[in-house]
Design a protein around this motif. Structure first.
Motif, PDB file in Angstrom:
ATOM      1  N   THR A  29      62.569  46.820 -25.110  1.00 13.31           N
ATOM      2  CA  THR A  29      62.233  46.227 -25.967  1.00 13.31           C
ATOM      3  C   THR A  29      61.995  46.294 -28.072  1.00 13.31           C
ATOM      4  N   GLU A  30      63.319  46.784 -27.970  1.00 10.96           N
ATOM      5  CA  GLU A  30      63.523  46.149 -28.961  1.00 10.96           C
ATOM      6  C   GLU A  30      63.074  45.195 -29.817  1.00 10.96           C
ATOM      7  N   ARG A  31      63.110  43.820 -29.950  1.00 11.72           N
ATOM      8  CA  ARG A  31      62.700  42.956 -30.725  1.00 11.72           C
ATOM      9  C   ARG A  31      61.337  42.731 -30.782  1.00 11.72           C
ATOM     10  N   TYR A  32      60.753  43.310 -29.483  1.00 14.75           N
ATOM     11  CA  TYR A  32      59.436  42.947 -29.120  1.00 14.75           C
ATOM     12  C   TYR A  32      58.577  44.261 -30.408  1.00 14.75           C
ATOM     13  N   ASN A  33      59.169  45.159 -30.471  1.00 16.51           N
ATOM     14  CA  ASN A  33      58.914  46.285 -30.895  1.00 16.51           C
ATOM     15  C   ASN A  33      59.147  46.318 -32.745  1.00 16.51           C
TER      16      ASN A  33
END
Length: 95
Positions: free
Chosen positions: A37-41
């Motif tokens: 969840t890189e974008r969410y993080n």
């Protein structure tokens, strides 16, 4: 109107945001694999950040949902189908 339209209350967004977090955690628990969840993080927001505005929570929900769906969509189907169609309740069973 979209699912996350202007009429949605902030409290409802917070609940939906928390639900998506639970979905991610549940999937990770039953499969023993982490959903990236890189974008969410990078958004630096969580459901407990009640001081953040509705727009920020809407974006977080959409990004997290997309990352969950993308990850699960790359996996083989988790359903198996019975060859015996005599009992409708046994047509699809979860592995």
């Amino acid at each position: 109107m979209t699912v996350l339209g202007d009429r949605v209350q902030k409290e409802e967004l917070l609940h939906l945001h928390m639900l998506f977090i639970h979905v991610r955690k549940y999937y990770e628990t039953i499969t023993n694999e982490e959903i990236p969840t890189e974008r969410y993080n990078t958004l630096h927001i969580s459901p407990v950040h009640i001081h953040k505005n509705k727009k920020a929570h809407k974006e977080a929900i959409l990004v997290l949902g997309e990352e969950i769906v993308d990850h699960i969509g790359r996996k083989p189907a988790m359903l198996s189908f019975s060859h015996d169609m005599s009992t409708p309740s046994e047509i699809a069973v979860e592995n």
